[in-house]
Scaffold this motif. Structure first.
Motif, mmCIF file in Angstrom:
data_model
loop_
_atom_site.group_PDB
_atom_site.id
_atom_site.type_symbol
_atom_site.label_atom_id
_atom_site.label_comp_id
_atom_site.label_asym_id
_atom_site.label_seq_id
_atom_site.Cartn_x
_atom_site.Cartn_y
_atom_site.Cartn_z
ATOM 1 N N THR A 137 -17.606 -1.604 -4.984
ATOM 2 C CA THR A 137 -17.309 -2.916 -4.232
ATOM 3 C C THR A 137 -16.133 -3.477 -5.073
ATOM 4 O O THR A 137 -15.303 -4.195 -4.251
ATOM 5 N N GLU A 138 -16.162 -3.704 -6.258
ATOM 6 C CA GLU A 138 -15.310 -4.361 -7.163
ATOM 7 C C GLU A 138 -14.040 -3.641 -7.093
ATOM 8 O O GLU A 138 -12.568 -4.383 -6.653
ATOM 9 N N TRP A 139 -13.546 -2.191 -7.085
ATOM 10 C CA TRP A 139 -12.404 -1.679 -6.980
ATOM 11 C C TRP A 139 -11.734 -1.694 -5.494
ATOM 12 O O TRP A 139 -10.677 -1.750 -5.561
ATOM 13 N N ARG A 140 -12.687 -1.599 -4.665
ATOM 14 C CA ARG A 140 -12.234 -1.835 -3.249
ATOM 15 C C ARG A 140 -11.651 -3.246 -2.930
ATOM 16 O O ARG A 140 -10.610 -3.182 -2.361
ATOM 17 N N LYS A 141 -12.072 -4.135 -3.542
ATOM 18 C CA LYS A 141 -11.665 -5.424 -3.400
ATOM 19 C C LYS A 141 -10.197 -5.640 -4.232
ATOM 20 O O LYS A 141 -9.506 -6.176 -3.600
ATOM 21 N N LEU A 146 -11.029 7.625 -6.691
ATOM 22 C CA LEU A 146 -9.788 8.433 -6.264
ATOM 23 C C LEU A 146 -9.857 8.416 -4.783
ATOM 24 O O LEU A 146 -9.015 8.528 -4.121
ATOM 25 N N LYS A 147 -10.993 8.985 -4.065
ATOM 26 C CA LYS A 147 -11.082 9.005 -2.745
ATOM 27 C C LYS A 147 -10.714 7.840 -2.056
ATOM 28 O O LYS A 147 -10.291 7.635 -1.042
ATOM 29 N N ASP A 148 -10.961 6.405 -2.612
ATOM 30 C CA ASP A 148 -10.473 5.227 -1.953
ATOM 31 C C ASP A 148 -8.987 4.671 -2.375
ATOM 32 O O ASP A 148 -8.558 4.103 -1.603
ATOM 33 N N PHE A 149 -8.500 5.184 -3.469
ATOM 34 C CA PHE A 149 -7.214 4.853 -3.925
ATOM 35 C C PHE A 149 -6.341 5.689 -3.166
ATOM 36 O O PHE A 149 -5.358 4.775 -2.583
ATOM 37 N N GLY A 150 -6.273 6.844 -2.830
ATOM 38 C CA GLY A 150 -5.123 7.656 -2.210
ATOM 39 C C GLY A 150 -5.076 6.829 -0.796
ATOM 40 O O GLY A 150 -3.833 6.453 -0.471
ATOM 41 N N PRO A 151 -6.096 6.765 0.096
ATOM 42 C CA PRO A 151 -5.771 6.108 1.293
ATOM 43 C C PRO A 151 -5.357 4.820 1.317
ATOM 44 O O PRO A 151 -4.494 4.247 2.203
ATOM 45 N N ALA A 152 -5.612 4.053 0.381
ATOM 46 C CA ALA A 152 -5.332 2.601 0.270
ATOM 47 C C ALA A 152 -3.819 2.680 -0.071
ATOM 48 O O ALA A 152 -2.647 1.913 0.392
ATOM 49 N N LEU A 153 -3.234 3.339 -1.151
ATOM 50 C CA LEU A 153 -1.870 3.591 -1.252
ATOM 51 C C LEU A 153 -0.937 3.947 -0.198
ATOM 52 O O LEU A 153 -0.004 3.189 0.141
#
Length: 216
Positions: free
Chosen positions: A16-20, A71-78
Motif C-alpha cells: 500500500t505504501e509503495w504503490r502510493k 518489482l512487479k509494481d515498479f516496472g509497469p509504473a515506470l
C-alpha cells in the motif's frame, strides 16, 4: 532515510505504501529520472515449489516476497509514467577497469547466468529483450566526450563466467532477474543496453559515470 536535499522521508515497506509512493512520482516523460533499486538474488526467480520448501528465508527473498512484489509494481509504473524509448542499466555484476563497455547485442540480448550451484530450473530462465546499436553508440560517445575510454561489446565477446560452464556474453542476473519481474519474460518494445561500472567500486567514480549519461 534522507533525500538529496537533506529532508527526511519514510521508506515505504508495504505494498500500500509503495504503490502510493509510485503513484506520487511526477509524470515527466521528457525528463526521466534515474532509479536505483536492489536486484535481490537469483532466489527471486526460484520456482515457487522450491521456494516453499526453503522456509523463512524465502518469505522475504523469494518469488513472493516483498522485493519481488515491489518489482512487479515498479516496472509497469515506470513504463506508464515515463514512456521510455530505451533503458540504460548499470549492474553491480559487471565491473571493468580502465574503460567502459556498453552492450550492443542487436535483435536479442543473450543472458549471462553468472551464478553457480543452483538447481537446473535457474539456468532455464527466460527474458527476451533486444538492444539498439544507435543507443549503444550514443552512450559510448557520451563517455568519450567526457574523456573516458569506452567501446561497445557484441555477442562475439565473452564478458564473464556463466554458471552453465562457459565464458559468454549477455545481460547478467543483476539485470534480467529483476527485469523479468518488472517487465515480463518477453519485453522487446523498448531496447535495453547495459553499461559496466568502475571496477574500483569507488562511489564517487561510479556516481560520475551516471552523471555522464544524464543527457539521455
Amino acid at each position: 532515510m534522507s533525500t538529496t536535499n537533506g529532508s527526511s522521508t519514510t521508506l515505504p515497506k508495504t505494498q500500500t505504501e509503495w504503490r502510493k509512493a509510485l503513484d506520487e512520482l511526477p509524470e515527466t516523460p521528457d525528463k526521466i529520472p534515474a532509479f536505483f533499486f536492489g536486484h535481490g538474488s537469483p532466489m527471486l526467480a526460484f520456482p515457487e515449489q522450491d521456494a516453499r520448501r526453503m522456509g523463512a528465508v524465502m518469505e522475504t527473498n523469494g518469488p513472493n516476497g516483498p522485493l519481488a512484489t515491489f518489482l512487479k509494481d515498479f516496472g509497469p509504473a515506470l513504463l506508464s509514467k515515463y514512456k521510455p524509448k530505451g533503458i540504460v542499466v548499470f549492474s553491480a555484476h559487471w565491473e571493468t577497469l580502465g574503460e567502459r563497455l556498453v552492450t550492443d547485442y542487436g535483435d536479442e540480448n543473450p543472458l549471462l547466468m553468472d551464478y553457480f550451484g543452483f538447481q537446473p530450473a535457474l539456468y532455464e530462465l527466460k527474458f527476451k529483450s533486444r538492444g539498439d546499436s544507435a543507443l549503444s553508440q550514443r552512450v559510448v560517445q557520451l563517455y568519450k566526450d567526457a574523456g573516458y575510454l569506452a567501446r561497445t561489446t557484441t555477442k562475439l565477446e565473452p564478458r564473464g563466467q556463466d554458471g552453465r560452464g562457459f565464458q559468454g556474453p549477455g545481460l547478467d542476473h543483476g539485470v534480467f532477474v529483476p527485469f523479468r519481474l518488472m517487465f515480463g519474460e518477453e519485453f522487446t518494445d523498448i531496447p535495453i543496453v547495459e553499461v559496466s561500472i568502475d571496477g574500483s567500486l569507488d562511489p564517487q567514480k561510479n556516481w560520475a559515470l551516471g552523471e555522464v549519461v544524464a543527457p539521455l
